[in-house]
Design an enzyme around this catalytic site. Sequence first.
Site, PDB file in Angstrom:
ATOM      1  N   CYS A   7      55.201  39.598  47.686  1.00  0.00           N
ATOM      2  CA  CYS A   7      54.362  39.135  48.944  1.00  0.00           C
ATOM      3  C   CYS A   7      54.158  40.412  50.028  1.00  0.00           C
ATOM      4  CB  CYS A   7      54.942  37.794  49.688  1.00  0.00           C
ATOM      5  SG  CYS A   7      54.757  36.311  48.577  1.00  0.00           S
ATOM      6  N   HIS A  99      54.742  37.539  37.867  1.00  0.00           N
ATOM      7  CA  HIS A  99      54.237  38.971  37.826  1.00  0.00           C
ATOM      8  C   HIS A  99      54.011  39.114  36.212  1.00  0.00           C
ATOM      9  CE1 HIS A  99      58.396  39.653  38.170  1.00  0.00           C
ATOM     10  NE2 HIS A  99      58.278  40.356  37.400  1.00  0.00           N
TER      11      HIS A  99
END
Length: 112
Positions: A7, A99
């Site tokens: 983030c 991811h």
Amino acid sequence: MENCIFCKIIAGEIPSKKVYEDDLCYAFYDIQPLAPQHFLVVPKAHIAAANEITEEHAALVGHIFAVIAELTKELGFADGFRVVTNCGEDAGQTVKHLHFHVLGGKPLGSFN
Ligand code: AMP
Ligand code: ZN
């Protein structure tokens, strides 16, 4: 999400070597590459791991795979690459933000 390294990368608070960005996802080179080509694609929304993907994320995940196909073409290794997402500790997931590893640029050998 607070204290999430990816983030922070998406927000530009931690530097990264950007490959691509749009409204939904961010792609950047892995700092410890395991192949000549190794980048990560992450959704901008914080999803912890693949086991949190629901039908609501179908368009997002499809979009990420379309981006991966396009980027591998642009980077010249669309003929052979591997997409990996590690989910949970048993799979070796170290960053708890979904991811997709994209690996290529050499013969990768058999997966098993
Ligand atoms: P995983 O083990 O599947 O959770 O993968 C996490 C990946 O993130 C590893 O391949 C790390 O090398 C990579 N990584 C961790 N921190 C950074 C960072 N600041 N910039 C780029 N890649 C990172
Ligand atoms: Zn996050």
